[in-house]
Write a protein that holds these residues in place. Structure first.
Motif, PDB file in Angstrom:
ATOM      1  N   ASN A 234     -22.274   6.520 -35.916  1.00  0.00           N
ATOM      2  CA  ASN A 234     -23.711   7.099 -35.312  1.00  0.00           C
ATOM      3  C   ASN A 234     -24.758   6.588 -36.057  1.00  0.00           C
ATOM      4  OD1 ASN A 234     -24.624   9.649 -36.956  1.00  0.00           O
ATOM      5  ND2 ASN A 234     -22.201   9.955 -36.541  1.00  0.00           N
ATOM      6  N   GLY A 235     -26.017   6.656 -35.513  1.00  0.00           N
ATOM      7  CA  GLY A 235     -27.202   6.298 -36.075  1.00  0.00           C
ATOM      8  C   GLY A 235     -28.174   5.452 -35.344  1.00  0.00           C
ATOM      9  N   VAL A 236     -28.902   4.357 -35.918  1.00  0.00           N
ATOM     10  CA  VAL A 236     -29.493   3.337 -35.337  1.00  0.00           C
ATOM     11  C   VAL A 236     -28.778   2.211 -35.517  1.00  0.00           C
ATOM     12  CG1 VAL A 236     -31.598   2.144 -35.467  1.00  0.00           C
ATOM     13  CG2 VAL A 236     -31.909   4.361 -35.698  1.00  0.00           C
ATOM     14  N   ARG A 237     -28.525   1.565 -34.324  1.00  0.00           N
ATOM     15  CA  ARG A 237     -27.638   0.107 -34.281  1.00  0.00           C
ATOM     16  C   ARG A 237     -28.912  -0.813 -33.573  1.00  0.00           C
ATOM     17  NH1 ARG A 237     -21.976  -1.178 -31.740  1.00  0.00           N
ATOM     18  NH2 ARG A 237     -21.389  -2.930 -33.315  1.00  0.00           N
ATOM     19  N   SER A 238     -29.262  -1.912 -34.408  1.00  0.00           N
ATOM     20  CA  SER A 238     -30.210  -2.783 -34.225  1.00  0.00           C
ATOM     21  C   SER A 238     -29.586  -4.102 -33.872  1.00  0.00           C
ATOM     22  CB  SER A 238     -31.075  -2.900 -35.333  1.00  0.00           C
ATOM     23  OG  SER A 238     -32.171  -4.041 -34.880  1.00  0.00           O
ATOM     24  N   LEU A 239     -29.837  -4.645 -32.470  1.00  0.00           N
ATOM     25  CA  LEU A 239     -29.232  -6.107 -32.360  1.00  0.00           C
ATOM     26  C   LEU A 239     -30.293  -7.265 -32.045  1.00  0.00           C
ATOM     27  CD1 LEU A 239     -27.387  -4.987 -28.855  1.00  0.00           C
ATOM     28  CD2 LEU A 239     -26.468  -4.753 -31.559  1.00  0.00           C
ATOM     29  N   PRO A 240     -30.315  -8.155 -33.238  1.00  0.00           N
ATOM     30  CA  PRO A 240     -30.936  -9.067 -33.273  1.00  0.00           C
ATOM     31  C   PRO A 240     -31.258  -9.919 -31.838  1.00  0.00           C
ATOM     32  CG  PRO A 240     -29.659  -8.940 -35.390  1.00  0.00           C
ATOM     33  CD  PRO A 240     -28.889  -8.321 -34.211  1.00  0.00           C
ATOM     34  N   GLN A 241     -32.363 -10.385 -31.652  1.00  0.00           N
ATOM     35  CA  GLN A 241     -32.391 -11.218 -30.593  1.00  0.00           C
ATOM     36  C   GLN A 241     -33.297 -12.295 -30.874  1.00  0.00           C
ATOM     37  OE1 GLN A 241     -31.293 -10.206 -27.202  1.00  0.00           O
ATOM     38  NE2 GLN A 241     -30.422  -8.592 -28.580  1.00  0.00           N
ATOM     39  N   HIS A 242     -32.853 -13.620 -30.562  1.00  0.00           N
ATOM     40  CA  HIS A 242     -33.424 -15.132 -30.879  1.00  0.00           C
ATOM     41  C   HIS A 242     -33.642 -15.652 -29.595  1.00  0.00           C
ATOM     42  CE1 HIS A 242     -32.375 -13.583 -34.807  1.00  0.00           C
ATOM     43  NE2 HIS A 242     -31.115 -13.427 -34.387  1.00  0.00           N
TER      44      HIS A 242
END
Length: 373
Positions: A234-242
């Motif tokens: 759990n927590g913040v999940r960040s998905l890079p987007q290019h």
């Protein structure tokens, strides 16, 4: 609830219009908007549809303050009030300093400068909707799992036109924005801003050729299962987007020819966020569609009778994993009839080939009556 929201919006608009009549500093305030009514028939196997629909309506206020400052606010009315995707909601709210043609500075919630088609008025796009790549890769029904945001985000943007030719026409346009990356009406989650920028050249009147790019992330705070260790996290999940887009358009004397290729690298969440209060907002598990997608469209709109009748066609391809086994292709043809400049009837037929379905081919017939005011 929906009627109450619409009544409140109209009352607010009416009050602001009356206020504008009394206040000298905003005596140039304008009220505008549009509405689109739709009938659509389609026959994908086991998912047939035959329905009338109120596709979209917007009401906008805009004007100038203190000479150099332009402002705009716009509300979209569709669906009900229970979800981010279809609630009456704010889609634009910004102020822009416009003292210099070569440098305008915008702050607020606005259309990000990615692709040519995304910022075009929904009626002026010319077809039943934006191209699939624009819908999936610019923040409409985005593949990342972002809630429907009409290509908009919150942040700051600089844009302008410069390098005049001998006739005084600018040859270059640029736009650079720094935004949250979370879509409309939401704060940043991972504290990492997104950079969205575009540059295009206008070599002859009516033509523009350009590129745009999107570098950033889309994030959620919640729970997920690690695919390799099967641990609960759990927590913040960040998905890079290019993302990048290559675009070209020629529009003059009623003729429009436009084509774009859009490519994306970056994973997606398994569920699209539809409501900040339900499970989709905190579900951080990944989708199985992978980390790549792309799409291409090419269209032409030709006036048969100027300002009265157009014919049109579009080829529209999208691959949700950048492989041909996921390709969805629309072959579209149709016509528009203008009763007046602001009242139009459109009809369109599309043959769809969707390799994600067991039976690939089906048809869509779409008609729309649209009005601007």
């Amino acid at each position: 609830m929906r009627r109450l929201c619409i009544s409140a919006i109209l009352t607010t608009m009416s009050s602001l219009s009356l206020f504008a009549q009394k206040a000298a500093w905003c005596d140039n305030i304008r009220v505008s908007g549009f509405a689109i009514a739709q009938y659509q028939w389609s026959n994908p196997k086991d998912n047939e549809a035959n329905t009338f629909n109120l596709r979209m309506a917007r009401v906008a206020l805009d004007g100038k303050v203190a000479g150099d400052f332009y402002w705009k606010t716009q509300i979209q009315i569709t669906g009900n009030t229970s979800t981010l995707a279809s609630s009456p909601r704010l889609v634009d709210l910004f102020v822009e300093w416009q003292k210099y043609k070569a440098f305008n500075l915008r702050l607020g919630e606005f259309q990000v400068p990615f692709t040519f088609e995304s910022p075009i008025h929904p009626i002026d796009v010319g077809f039943m909707d934006n191209g699939q790549a624009v819908l999936k890769l610019t923040g409409y029904s985005d593949r990342s799992g972002m809630h429907s945001s009409n290509g908009r985000n919150i942040g700051i943007m600089a844009q302008g036109d410069f390098l005049k030719n001998a006739n005084g026409r600018n040859l270059l346009h640029y736009a650079v924005s720094v935004v949250n990356g979370q879509g409309i009406n939401l704060k940043d989650v991972d504290q990492r801003k997104n950079l969205v920028a575009s540059l295009w050249v206008m070599p002859i009147e009516g033509m523009r050729i350009g590129v745009s790019g999107w570098e950033g992330s889309y994030s959620r705070k919640g729970n997920w299962t690690d695919a390799q260790t099967v641990d609960k996290r759990n927590g913040v999940r960040s998905l890079p987007q290019h993302r990048y887009a290559i675009s070209g358009e020629y529009a003059s004397e009623g003729f429009t020819f436009r084509s774009e290729y859009v490519h994306s690298t970056g994973n997606a969440f398994a569920k699209t966020m539809t409501n900040t209060n339900d499970g989709s907002a905190s579900d951080c598990n990944l989708s199985a569609i992978g980390n790549k997608a792309d799409g291409f469209y090419a269209l032409g709109i030709i006036p048969v009778i100027k300002n009265k009748v157009n014919v049109k066609a579009r080829y529209d391809l999208y691959r949700n994993n950048a492989e041909w086994n996921s390709a969805k292709t629309f072959y579209e043809a149709g016509a528009d009839y203008y009763f007046t400049k602001n009242l139009r009837l459109s009809a369109e037929y599309a043959l769809v080939n969707d390799r994600n379905l067991n039976k690939h081919n089906y048809s869509i017939i779409n008609t729309e009556l649209s009005i601007k005011f």
